[in-house]
Design a protein around this motif. Sequence first.
Motif: not given
Ligand code: ARG
Length: 366
Positions: A104, A350, A243, A345, A107, A300-301
């Motif tokens: 995405p 994102c 992340i 992603g 990032d 959690w997305l």
């Molecule tokens: N770490 C997050 C989760 O799995 C996903 C974050 C995705 N965000 C992004 N900007 N790619 O809960």
Amino acid sequence: MAKIVNSWNDWDPLKRVIVGRCDNSMIPPEEPATSEKVPVDSEMRGMWGLRPLATVERGNECLENLVKILEDRGVVVDRPTPLQWNQAIGTPDFRNDSMMTCMPPRDILLTVGNEIMASANSFRCRYFEYLAYWPLMKQYFDEDPDFLWTQAPRPRLTDASYKHNYYDEKITLEERLVRTANKDFVTTEVEPMWDAADVMRMGKDLFIQHGLTTNRTAMDWFQRYYPEYRVHAVNFPGDPYPIHIDATFVPLRPGLIINNPHRKLPEEQRAIFEANDWQIVEAAQPAHDEPPALCYSSVWLSMNCLVLDPKTVIVEASEVHQQEQMDKLGMNVIPCDLRDAYPFGGGLHCSTADVYREGDCLDYFP
Ligand code: ARG
């Protein structure tokens, strides 16, 4: 010449935005930083190569749904130019058998006011991803005399940038949580490394998640680069794979943030919000028990929403609990079918990168 680039936060009225593309996306080969981020029980362990074409087409269809919603509301949408991500890459310091994708965008690109900066990602497979956005950056540069086109110091990503054999295959979830709580991550501190999606912009304040993709040295770098801003390191001890901040701590409007109930902001870090009368609300439960197939992210997305203005938010169409909560919090909710783009992603936030939001740099935490 016009003003094209301006954005200080994630909630002011959105007028122009970049939406990613799934074309040519790869599951990248294992490398020092990524292997630590793929959950041990993930079906993606040890697997790499081109993503199946049908999933790419479906992912792109989802992104088109988002583009349509945005354009119908008068938001200008720009798109990156994908490369052949399956090419092997090399620098004087490392070689990698492929790149990844241009999803995405959140990032890779960090917008602060009239500046868009390409980040200093810690994944080798993402080293050249910024190239997909260079045609747009050139266009903004030609059309907006105030636009600052910037590249953060490029990390070398030699073996010294990572702790090796840091997690072995058998590490338990509890052990991972202990590492997170101790702020003990796979990257070392030999150079600043950061993903743009770890940075939450709030006018004069930048809240940056310290985790698997962004290190301490990056915080120091940010504070020196932006001396007039306040840089706050934040961390979320409940997250075994920390992340990117945007499925964890998500502002909806000035004064209101939703926080992942499994990844609570520690008490001492809440003080600044509480002292300024911000409300931190626990996000609603996700509607799904599992992420879709071949997805790196968690369920959690669900909370990874795109705020169009302080009263309007786009939420994923199947995330009914999150929609209901947003509605109760006084937001107008626009559902968007995007779940099949998650494997590339991330969710709605994102999948985008800010170009223009109305509004100025305010001090929300005086
Ligand atoms: N770490 C997050 C989760 O799995 C996903 C974050 C995705 N965000 C992004 N900007 N790619 O809960």
